[in-house]
Design an enzyme around this catalytic site. Structure first.
Site, PDB file in Angstrom:
ATOM      1  N   SER A   1      18.688 -44.255  15.099  1.00 42.04           N
ATOM      2  CA  SER A   1      19.145 -42.916  14.742  1.00 42.04           C
ATOM      3  C   SER A   1      18.965 -41.989  15.933  1.00 42.04           C
ATOM      4  CB  SER A   1      18.330 -42.380  13.552  1.00 42.04           C
ATOM      5  OG  SER A   1      18.526 -40.994  13.364  1.00 42.04           O
TER       6      SER A   1
ATOM      7  N   TYR B   1       9.199 -40.752  11.454  1.00 44.53           N
ATOM      8  CA  TYR B   1      10.563 -41.289  11.427  1.00 44.53           C
ATOM      9  C   TYR B   1      11.088 -41.452  12.853  1.00 44.53           C
ATOM     10  CZ  TYR B   1      15.622 -41.471  10.594  1.00 44.53           C
ATOM     11  OH  TYR B   1      16.956 -41.826  10.588  1.00 44.53           O
TER      12      TYR B   1
END
Length: 318
Positions: free
Chosen positions: A159, A184
């Site tokens: 990501s 994350y």
């Protein structure tokens, strides 16, 4: 630094769909394994690969849910797998290897985002464990099936979130204070570094690895975010409708991983980070969230992470 981390002019872009990038590509006789392949982008990835002729194996923590989601897609099968549980990973790998089949495409797409603090496995931070360590163990255990293909590709779904954090070597498991977005971000950096070192180890066996940013898409990945948070970020309006015009549809979001797994344009290449159905550029400047940060494709960082992952999981390629 001499690198292949540059756009190659694929002919596709941010609005291309998984079906479009597979147009003209016949995957008959190929076996694909897609973690997270029964929800969100993973489901669209499974659908596109199966429609192109591949047989798709979908490991699932909730097999009954996966069976229901895949009921209308022929050429798929479900196996039980919990990436947070190394015993489950080992059991799945043994069952698969016992079938004697090789793996042509492996897409590591399962993951979590901005989740509350949780410890899994051997006390590991959950983002790092589920997004990275579980896949590290899975790929390592499935190595015989990947090498048997003679030309496998492994794709990790990272990501642009990797821009928010490099590897936190001083506190990988956030034992000194937890931040869900940094957790994350570190996990997504780990996804990119994993592909870098896997490609180095696998190239001699015909295995090439890539990582990617799929784009911003509204999927079940946002399950841990409150609606008001997404309104504040401009992702949705007060009625829950998509508000950001740059967000992709699930079919568009699945395109880059499908392209990375199948495109002939990537033959002879590997260890690269992709976005919008092309190889991404290196992002030398902070704050733009486009391209790949240098620390995420650093070979030394990748080797260090691989060694740590081997040590933590107790699983290695030998």
């Amino acid at each position: 630094m001499i690198t292949s981390q540059h756009k190659i002019g694929s002919g596709f872009d941010a609005r291309s769909t998984a079906a479009e990038v597979l147009d003209g590509i016949d995957l008959s006789g190929k076996l694909a394994l897609v973690t997270g392949g029964y929800s969100g982008l993973g489901l669209e990835t499974t659908r596109a690969l199966a429609n192109a002729g591949a047989h798709v194996v979908v490991p699932a923590r909730r097999p009954a849910d996966a069976e229901a989601a895949l009921a209308g897609i022929s050429g798929t099968e479900v196996g039980e797998l919990d990436l947070a549980d190394l015993t489950s990973v080992e059991a799945f790998a043994h069952r698969f290897l016992d079938t004697g089949r090789s793996i042509d495409l492996l897409i590591a797409g399962a993951g979590i985002m901005a989740a509350p603090e949780r410890r899994v496995g051997r006390g590991w931070e959950s983002h790092f464990a589920i997004c990275h360590l579980g896949h590290h163990a899975l790929v390592s255990r499935l190595w015989p099936a990947l090498t048997a293909s003679g030309g496998a590709r492994v794709v990790t779904v990272a990501s642009s979130g990797h821009h928010s954090s490099p590897m936190r070597w001083h506190d990988v498991h956030f034992e000194r204070g937890y931040d869900r977005w940094l957790a994350y971000g570190q996990a997504k950096t780990a996804n990119v570094l994993f592909a870098v070192h896997l490609d180095k180890l696998g190239a001699g066996h015909g295995i090439r690895a890539f990582s990617l940013h799929p784009g911003a898409i509204l999927t079940p990945l946002q399950r841990h975010l409150r609606p008001e948070e997404m309104v504040e970020r401009g992702w949705i309006d007060e009625h829950g409708n998509q508000a950001d015009p740059d967000f992709k549809s699930p079919e568009q979001g699945a395109a880059t991983q499908v392209w990375a797994a199948t495109s002939p344009s990537l033959d002879g290449l590997g260890g690269l980070y992709c976005e919008d159905c092309d190889v991404a550029e290196i992002a030398e400047e902070e704050g733009e969230w486009v391209g790949v940060r240098p620390y995420a494709i650093d070979a030394g960082e990748a080797a260090r992470l691989w060694k740590l992952s081997d040590d933590l999981t107790g699983v290695s390629l030998g």
